[in-house]
Design a protein around this motif. Structure first.
Motif: not given
Length: 449
Positions: A338-354
């Motif tokens: 459950g916590a991993g969904v937030v953590l790993f999704g945040s990485v993907a979101a950072s990539g989209i920001q870049t």
């Protein structure tokens, strides 16, 4: 600092202990020896994290960067176990191969780091997105339960616990401030574990059976042995690991707004490879960057490398105290999921920001992103896609991060570096009022291009 450091440990604990558990079981270690091997991996992960965050001389990126046992080495290590006639020699052969691969990687680090010029935003954004997308299936697997072969794997109980943990983290991030907001993941893990107790999912037996103090005796499983085939396979893993670490450093540099240059990447790779070379001394495996902790930095915005160094201190203490290590292992896998969904999704979101900064209005860049993402997602959606390839090739091809990274770099070179085939994307510097077309203006336009 203490709670934030512990939060980093909680985020990466499962990833550190999984490889030694898998390899140790394949070798046929007893429960006691398996616990020893796991503690050794925690201890060496802490030492490698110290090297990376605090640094010595030109070793260490000095970024909030967590190091631990790379999962890329599991498959070739299992292959080494299978091909070793006497299983008692399997671990010494693995350790010998890792030492050689680490030393060779250390020597190659400054040359490898020069590739950073081929990592503009269109490449780094694609790779960061792939890191997050590649990690999400891990979180989904955790959410389904601890044992994929069990009858209750993926049960509503497990998925509900994962969902509750996810909701707790989201609520804390939305409705709290300050300290509580920063440690939302850690609080979510604690509450999720407590909620799991009535369901019989939380197992406290590791705490009851663990020793209070235990030191990872050097070369506990025997002196390292050097077999050419094993060395070659681990050198391939080292190249994959260095590629992923480079991508992770670029991702983390973007997140903390301190872009990783060639010097930083070289220092970071030296820490990775030296940590890997020293790890077998204390019965540990090859070390590499942990991408899941990049998601934690992105979400909490706590950028201090000393916080992560504090997490490295916890890892060292857990390696020296099995009972302390067992406390983190109490957290059920669904809660981690459950916590991993937030953590790993945040990485993907950072990539989209870049990628937003990458100039996607250009057709060339759109093609680079499209094809690279597709190549990187292949091992995630079709794990057996490369089953007909040689085993050594599969080590590289089965890493979506590595294949996607290589594809992005090559496509960027073809479309944006080779020749002058970019006329449709030419950028001309605007002239100042009254300025005539001149050599100076042409130079400005060329510089802008």
């Amino acid at each position: 600092m203490l709670t934030s450091g512990l939060q980093h440990v909680a985020a990466m604990y499962a990833g550190v202990v999984a490889p030694p558990l898998i390899v140790g079981a394949a070798v046929g270690l007893s429960g006691t020896e398996l616990t020893f091997l796991t503690g050794a991996s925690l201890f060496t992960a802490g030492l490698a994290t110290f090297l990376q965050t605090l640094g010595i001389w030109k070793i260490g990126a000095k970024l909030p960067f967590v190091n631990g046992v790379t999962f890329a080495g599991v498959a070739p290590m299992l292959a080494i176990v299978d091909t070793t006639e006497n299983k008692a020699d399997a671990l010494p052969v693995i350790f010998g191969a890792i030492i050689v691969a680490g030393l060779l990687g250390f020597a190659a680090a400054p040359f490898f780091s020069r590739l950073v010029r081929f990592f503009p935003p269109v490449v780094t954004g694609t790779v960061i997105t792939l890191i997050g997308v590649s990690l999400l299936p891990v979180a989904f697997g955790w959410a389904q339960g601890p044992n994929p072969k069990a009858a209750d794997y993926g049960s509503t109980t497990y998925l509900s616990l994962a969902g509750i943990t996810l909701v707790v983290v989201l609520l804390l991030r939305r409705f709290t401030r300050g300290f509580l907001k920063q440690v939302a993941v850690l609080v979510g893990l604690v509450l999720g574990t407590l909620i799991a107790i009535p369901f019989g999912v939380t197992d406290f037996s590791p705490v009851q059976e663990a020793d209070i103090v235990g030191f990872p005796t050097p070369f506990h499983f025997g002196a390292p042995q050097f077999a050419l085939a094993a060395i070659i396979s681990m050198c391939v893993v080292m190249l994959v690991s260095m590629t992923e670490s480079t991508a992770d450093m670029l991702a983390l540099g973007e997140i903390v707004e301190r872009p990783a240059d060639e010097k930083t990447i070289a220092a970071g790779l030296r820490a990775d490879t030296l940590g890997s070379a020293l790890s077998p001394l204390f019965n540990g495996f090859m070390c590499s960057a942990f991408a899941q902790n990049i998601g934690l930095v992105a979400m909490t915005r706590i950028r201090s490398r000393f916080v992560v160094a504090c997490g490295g201190g916890f890892l060292v203490l857990m390696g020296l105290s099995p009972v302390a290590a067992s406390l983190i292992s109490v957290v059920p896998r669904p809660v981690l999921g459950g916590a991993g969904v937030v953590l790993f999704g945040s990485v993907a979101a950072s990539g989209i920001q870049t990628l937003v900064k990458a100039g996607l209005e250009k057709d060339n860049n759109v093609l680079i992103v499209a094809v690279s993402l597709a190549v990187g997602i292949i091992p995630i959606t079709k794990p057996d896609f490369y089953h007909a390839f040689p085993e050594t090739a599969q080590i590289i091809l089965d890493s979506g991060i590595s294949t996607g990274c290589v594809a992005a770099v090559l496509l960027n070179v073809v479309f944006n570096h080779l020749g002058r085939g970019r006329d449709d994307d030419e950028v001309t510097a605007p002239m100042e009022p009254g300025e005539e077309i001149s050599g100076s203006a042409t130079a400005k336009a060329a510089h802008a291009h």
